[in-house]
Design a protein around this motif. Structure first.
Motif, mmCIF file in Angstrom:
data_model
loop_
_atom_site.group_PDB
_atom_site.id
_atom_site.type_symbol
_atom_site.label_atom_id
_atom_site.label_comp_id
_atom_site.label_asym_id
_atom_site.label_seq_id
_atom_site.Cartn_x
_atom_site.Cartn_y
_atom_site.Cartn_z
ATOM 1 N N THR A 83 0.845 -1.182 0.000
ATOM 2 C CA THR A 83 0.000 0.000 0.000
ATOM 3 C C THR A 83 0.884 1.237 0.000
ATOM 4 O O THR A 83 1.581 1.512 0.971
ATOM 5 C CB THR A 83 -0.931 0.019 1.232
ATOM 6 O OG1 THR A 83 -1.718 -1.173 1.237
ATOM 7 C CG2 THR A 83 -1.843 1.230 1.203
ATOM 8 N N VAL A 84 0.843 1.966 -1.105
ATOM 9 C CA VAL A 84 1.680 3.156 -1.256
ATOM 10 C C VAL A 84 0.802 4.404 -1.206
ATOM 11 O O VAL A 84 -0.214 4.486 -1.895
ATOM 12 C CB VAL A 84 2.474 3.108 -2.573
ATOM 13 C CG1 VAL A 84 3.269 4.390 -2.785
ATOM 14 C CG2 VAL A 84 3.403 1.895 -2.592
ATOM 15 N N VAL A 85 1.214 5.334 -0.378
ATOM 16 C CA VAL A 85 0.567 6.639 -0.294
ATOM 17 C C VAL A 85 1.334 7.578 -1.214
ATOM 18 O O VAL A 85 2.564 7.657 -1.152
ATOM 19 C CB VAL A 85 0.607 7.197 1.150
ATOM 20 C CG1 VAL A 85 -0.017 8.589 1.199
ATOM 21 C CG2 VAL A 85 -0.084 6.257 2.124
ATOM 22 N N ASN A 86 0.600 8.266 -2.097
ATOM 23 C CA ASN A 86 1.179 9.303 -2.938
ATOM 24 C C ASN A 86 0.531 10.618 -2.550
ATOM 25 O O ASN A 86 -0.661 10.661 -2.268
ATOM 26 C CB ASN A 86 0.898 9.054 -4.421
ATOM 27 C CG ASN A 86 1.508 7.775 -4.894
ATOM 28 O OD1 ASN A 86 0.797 6.815 -5.136
ATOM 29 N ND2 ASN A 86 2.809 7.742 -5.022
ATOM 30 N N GLY A 87 1.322 11.688 -2.520
ATOM 31 C CA GLY A 87 0.723 12.956 -2.157
ATOM 32 C C GLY A 87 1.653 14.121 -2.338
ATOM 33 O O GLY A 87 2.749 13.998 -2.889
ATOM 34 N N VAL A 88 1.176 15.262 -1.856
ATOM 35 C CA VAL A 88 1.975 16.473 -1.868
ATOM 36 C C VAL A 88 1.861 17.156 -0.510
ATOM 37 O O VAL A 88 0.822 17.129 0.138
ATOM 38 C CB VAL A 88 1.571 17.468 -2.986
ATOM 39 C CG1 VAL A 88 1.884 16.909 -4.352
ATOM 40 C CG2 VAL A 88 0.123 17.875 -2.879
ATOM 41 N N VAL A 104 -1.328 18.589 3.798
ATOM 42 C CA VAL A 104 -0.999 17.322 3.144
ATOM 43 C C VAL A 104 -2.206 16.852 2.336
ATOM 44 O O VAL A 104 -3.309 16.725 2.874
ATOM 45 C CB VAL A 104 -0.613 16.236 4.173
ATOM 46 C CG1 VAL A 104 -0.245 14.935 3.459
ATOM 47 C CG2 VAL A 104 0.522 16.713 5.058
ATOM 48 N N LEU A 105 -1.984 16.634 1.065
ATOM 49 C CA LEU A 105 -2.988 16.057 0.180
ATOM 50 C C LEU A 105 -2.457 14.688 -0.211
ATOM 51 O O LEU A 105 -1.290 14.563 -0.589
ATOM 52 C CB LEU A 105 -3.174 16.930 -1.057
ATOM 53 C CG LEU A 105 -3.435 18.418 -0.791
ATOM 54 C CD1 LEU A 105 -3.456 19.193 -2.104
ATOM 55 C CD2 LEU A 105 -4.719 18.615 -0.024
ATOM 56 N N ALA A 106 -3.305 13.647 -0.083
ATOM 57 C CA ALA A 106 -2.802 12.292 -0.327
ATOM 58 C C ALA A 106 -3.864 11.430 -1.007
ATOM 59 O O ALA A 106 -5.062 11.681 -0.906
ATOM 60 C CB ALA A 106 -2.368 11.659 0.987
ATOM 61 N N ARG A 107 -3.396 10.383 -1.637
ATOM 62 C CA ARG A 107 -4.232 9.410 -2.325
ATOM 63 C C ARG A 107 -3.505 8.078 -2.367
ATOM 64 O O ARG A 107 -2.317 8.069 -2.070
ATOM 65 C CB ARG A 107 -4.577 9.911 -3.739
ATOM 66 C CG ARG A 107 -3.339 10.079 -4.644
ATOM 67 C CD ARG A 107 -3.654 10.272 -6.088
ATOM 68 N NE ARG A 107 -4.473 9.241 -6.656
ATOM 69 C CZ ARG A 107 -4.041 8.054 -7.076
ATOM 70 N NH1 ARG A 107 -2.770 7.733 -6.973
ATOM 71 N NH2 ARG A 107 -4.861 7.185 -7.591
ATOM 72 N N PRO A 108 -4.047 6.996 -2.753
ATOM 73 C CA PRO A 108 -5.462 6.721 -2.988
ATOM 74 C C PRO A 108 -6.215 6.569 -1.657
ATOM 75 O O PRO A 108 -5.579 6.417 -0.601
ATOM 76 C CB PRO A 108 -5.439 5.405 -3.778
ATOM 77 C CG PRO A 108 -4.214 4.706 -3.304
ATOM 78 C CD PRO A 108 -3.209 5.805 -3.011
ATOM 79 N N PRO A 109 -7.532 6.589 -1.718
ATOM 80 C CA PRO A 109 -8.317 6.540 -0.477
ATOM 81 C C PRO A 109 -8.015 5.345 0.430
ATOM 82 O O PRO A 109 -7.972 5.492 1.650
ATOM 83 C CB PRO A 109 -9.772 6.503 -0.971
ATOM 84 C CG PRO A 109 -9.720 7.180 -2.308
ATOM 85 C CD PRO A 109 -8.389 6.789 -2.899
ATOM 86 N N ASN A 110 -7.759 4.177 -0.139
ATOM 87 C CA ASN A 110 -7.468 3.005 0.709
ATOM 88 C C ASN A 110 -6.153 3.185 1.465
ATOM 89 O O ASN A 110 -6.020 2.783 2.616
ATOM 90 C CB ASN A 110 -7.464 1.705 -0.100
ATOM 91 C CG ASN A 110 -6.305 1.620 -1.081
ATOM 92 O OD1 ASN A 110 -5.999 2.580 -1.793
ATOM 93 N ND2 ASN A 110 -5.653 0.472 -1.122
#
Length: 140
Positions: A83-88, A104-110
């Motif tokens: 499970t990888v979190v991608n964000g800014v 912090v803005l992040a995705r994907p929801p899971n």
């Protein structure tokens, strides 16, 4: 699990002088912002433990005056390399170069949901301890 190669206490001590005492932190896992340097550092320490050595910044954008940054990151949740979190991270500095706002803005929801679960194991007991210290005048 705290990664032995990361001394998060020392990291936060070095970081403290670069954070405004009135910093506002907007997490991707909670609808309200957090306010205050010690609360911000507590959250940063907790998330650094959750991400461990998997955290890395990729691309970076900086405003012409150098006071606003957009830092793209990726990381996995401790114990879950799939499970990888991608964000800014959107960071604003004051005129003294201290962090005054951190969004912090992040995705994907899971992945954000798993991040929230991991943070909820770390933050509440630490926050209770911090609030007790603040109530009795023992915080920095």
């Amino acid at each position: 699990m705290v990664h032995p190669e990361i001394d998060t206490d020392a990291l936060m001590d070095r970081f403290r002088d670069h954070v405004s005492k009135d910093v506002k932190f907007y997490p991707p896992t909670y609808f309200q912002h957090w306010e205050g340097r010690e609360e911000y550092l507590l959250l940063m320490q907790s998330v650094s433990e959750v991400f461990g050595t998997s955290f890395k910044y990729d691309r970076q954008w900086v405003s012409p005056d150098g006071r606003d940054w957009c830092l793209e990151f990726s990381a996995s949740i401790e114990g879950d390399d799939k499970t990888v979190v991608n964000g800014v991270d959107l960071v604003s500095l004051d005129e003294d170069g201290k962090i005054v706002e951190f969004k912090v803005l992040a995705r994907p929801p899971n992945a954000v949901s798993k991040l929230k679960d991991a943070m909820m194991k770390k933050v509440p007991p630490r926050l209770a301890k911090l609030k007790a210290k603040q109530m009795f005048g023992f915080s920095k």
